[in-house]
Write an enzyme that holds these catalytic residues in place. Structure first.
Site, short mmCIF file in Angstrom:
data_model
loop_
_atom_site.label_atom_id
_atom_site.label_comp_id
_atom_site.label_asym_id
_atom_site.label_seq_id
_atom_site.Cartn_x
_atom_site.Cartn_y
_atom_site.Cartn_z
N GLY A 20 -1.19 23.33 27.15
CA GLY A 20 -1.58 23.71 25.83
C GLY A 20 -0.24 23.42 25.06
O GLY A 20 0.98 23.33 25.74
N GLY A 21 -0.12 23.11 23.70
CA GLY A 21 1.13 22.74 23.09
C GLY A 21 2.24 24.24 22.68
O GLY A 21 1.38 25.19 23.18
N SER A 55 0.31 27.52 21.15
CA SER A 55 -1.10 27.28 21.21
C SER A 55 -1.96 28.43 21.63
O SER A 55 -2.98 28.82 21.45
CB SER A 55 -1.36 25.99 22.30
OG SER A 55 -1.03 26.25 23.53
N GLY A 56 -1.43 29.47 22.70
CA GLY A 56 -1.91 30.59 23.14
C GLY A 56 -2.19 30.33 24.52
O GLY A 56 -3.07 31.12 25.07
N SER A 82 -0.38 30.51 27.23
CA SER A 82 0.04 31.82 28.14
C SER A 82 -0.67 33.01 28.25
O SER A 82 -1.34 33.58 29.17
CB SER A 82 1.55 32.07 28.00
OG SER A 82 2.57 31.18 28.28
N ALA A 137 8.04 33.12 37.34
CA ALA A 137 8.89 32.74 36.24
C ALA A 137 9.73 31.69 36.57
O ALA A 137 10.96 32.22 36.83
CB ALA A 137 9.51 33.77 35.45
N HIS A 143 6.99 37.83 26.44
CA HIS A 143 6.29 37.37 27.54
C HIS A 143 6.45 38.73 28.68
O HIS A 143 5.37 39.01 29.42
CB HIS A 143 6.88 36.37 28.36
CG HIS A 143 6.24 35.00 27.98
ND1 HIS A 143 5.47 34.51 28.55
CD2 HIS A 143 6.50 34.35 27.07
CE1 HIS A 143 4.85 33.15 27.95
NE2 HIS A 143 5.93 33.25 26.74
N ARG A 199 3.23 41.98 30.08
CA ARG A 199 2.78 41.87 31.57
C ARG A 199 2.49 43.43 32.09
O ARG A 199 3.08 44.25 31.65
CB ARG A 199 3.91 41.55 32.47
CG ARG A 199 4.20 39.78 32.48
CD ARG A 199 5.49 39.45 33.04
NE ARG A 199 6.21 38.57 32.49
CZ ARG A 199 7.31 37.96 32.93
NH1 ARG A 199 8.11 38.71 33.71
NH2 ARG A 199 7.79 37.10 32.31
#
Length: 215
Positions: free
Chosen positions: A48-49, A52-53, A55, A72, A91, A95
């Protein structure tokens, strides 16, 4: 009965062939569904760019695992780059508490030693660090061979992975041509890497504007 004729042998063969083809189609559809929605999906590449969603989608794919290692490979957060620190923090906040986080650029070693499902996020940040490690940005002598060794080691480990693993990567082939030679180098190497990873993946997903498309 009068006026009726018995079916010919050729008509029977055509009917049998249609039924066989239909059954084969049903079985293939079922196989695709099992591969797509099974608990352990094998190796999945999510492309994805920026923003873009990709992750978030990758995180949803592994949400059902009771144990998971989040790998990571990007640069750790630092005070000298608050924008990057904010991305890392976002991020981390998403998690689940039962995920284990490993910060490393040794993706090949991590894949080979893995005994639990992995989520690697992402190959783009990993490649950026690898290019720096091998001296690509400064065109140090022999950097091409050192880069090939690192990439081939990772690809061999990816191909041999024995645990479910989802790898996230940037789709860099749809934008403008980078204005700098380093930008073009990164785009070309990552594009080639994505191709190789995709070839050994059980499933490849492209995320565009939050929508996931199976390739």
């Amino acid at each position: 009965m009068p006026g009726m004729t018995a079916p010919t042998a050729s008509a029977g063969k055509k009917t049998s062939a249609r039924l066989t083809a239909r059954l084969a189609g049903y079985l293939e559809t079922l196989a695709r569904a099992l591969r797509r929605y099974g608990r352990d999906e094998g190796k999945v590449l999510v492309l994805g760019g920026v923003r873009s969603g990709k992750s978030r989608h990758a995180e949803r794919l592994v949400a059902g695992h009771s144990h998971l290692v989040y790998v990571a490979p990007g640069l750790p957060a630092g005070e000298d780059d608050p924008e990057w620190a904010a991305r890392v923090a976002a991020h981390q906040a998403r998690r689940p508490s039962h995920w284990k986080t490993v910060e490393t650029t040794d993706l090949a070693g991590t894949l080979r030693k893995a005994t639990e499902p992995l989520l690697i996020d992402c190959l783009g940040t990993w490649l950026s660090r690898v290019l720096d490690d091998v001296g690509a940005w400064k065109q140090k002598p022999g950097w091409e061979h050192r880069l090939d060794d690192r990439l081939e080691d990772f690809l061999a480990a990816w191909a041999a992975a024995r645990v479910p693993v989802v790898a996230v990567s940037n789709e860099v082939g749809s934008g403008v041509v980078p204005a700098t030679s380093s930008g073009r180098l990164f785009r070309d190497v990552l594009g080639a890497l994505n191709n190789r990873v995709s070839a050994d993946a059980d499933r490849v997903v492209l995320v565009v504007a939050g929508r996931a498309l199976d390739l």
